[in-house]
Write a protein that holds these residues in place. Structure first.
Motif, short mmCIF file in Angstrom:
data_model
loop_
_atom_site.label_atom_id
_atom_site.label_comp_id
_atom_site.label_asym_id
_atom_site.label_seq_id
_atom_site.Cartn_x
_atom_site.Cartn_y
_atom_site.Cartn_z
N ASP A 2 0.27 7.09 -6.55
CA ASP A 2 -1.13 7.50 -6.57
C ASP A 2 -1.19 9.02 -6.48
N ARG A 3 -0.98 9.67 -7.61
CA ARG A 3 -0.82 11.12 -7.66
C ARG A 3 -2.08 11.89 -7.27
N LEU A 26 -6.06 0.02 -6.10
CA LEU A 26 -5.30 -0.64 -5.04
C LEU A 26 -5.95 -1.96 -4.65
N SER A 34 -4.35 10.67 -5.07
CA SER A 34 -4.79 10.15 -3.77
C SER A 34 -6.20 9.57 -3.82
N ASN A 35 -6.47 8.80 -4.89
CA ASN A 35 -7.79 8.18 -5.04
C ASN A 35 -7.69 6.65 -5.14
N LYS A 36 -6.58 6.12 -4.64
CA LYS A 36 -6.34 4.66 -4.61
C LYS A 36 -6.30 4.05 -6.01
N GLU A 68 0.91 4.02 -2.95
CA GLU A 68 0.54 5.41 -2.68
C GLU A 68 1.55 6.41 -3.21
N THR A 79 0.84 -1.21 0.00
CA THR A 79 0.00 0.00 0.00
C THR A 79 0.87 1.25 0.00
N GLU A 80 1.91 1.27 0.81
CA GLU A 80 2.80 2.43 0.86
C GLU A 80 3.49 2.66 -0.48
#
Length: 114
Positions: free
Chosen positions: A17-18, A63, A20-22, A14, A10-11
């Motif tokens: 994930d530019r 994700l 921040s919407n998964k 992220e 996940t890290e």
């Protein structure tokens, strides 16, 4: 162990994930996999992408679709890390002045020129 692996995945996800919407662009998947210490060839990356549901159009990966596939890869230790001597040899090839380091400008030059 699985929770730790999922957190690590996940890290890494992220970072790419530019918005921040998964979701990430499917073209980033190889970079994410390699940032996790796995070094598949491009054909193997494409095989993994085929296992992941890719949102059309635009080619985005969620994700929740990436996590189970990548967790299995890490648990199975499917792709071994590159041996240290190979990495050192590659570094030495870039360190043209044999000074033991590569400047940012030199790295940019090597990565952008053919």
């Amino acid at each position: 162990l699985v929770a730790e692996i999922e957190k690590k995945i996940t890290e890494a996800f992220e970072v790419f994930d530019r918005e921040s919407n998964k979701t990430v662009d499917v073209r980033e998947i190889g970079c994410i996999i390699r940032s996790l210490g796995c070094f598949p060839n491009e054909a193997e990356v494409q095989e993994l992408i085929a296992k992941i549901e890719v949102e059309e159009p635009g080619g985005f990966v969620h994700l929740e679709d990436f996590l189970p596939v990548m967790t299995e890869v890490l648990l199975d230790r499917r792709f071994r890390p590159i041996p240290e001597d190979v990495i050192l040899h590659a570094f030495e090839a870039l360190d043209e002045n044999k000074c033991g380091y590569i400047t940012k400008d030199d790295l940019v030059k090597h990565l952008t020129e053919q």
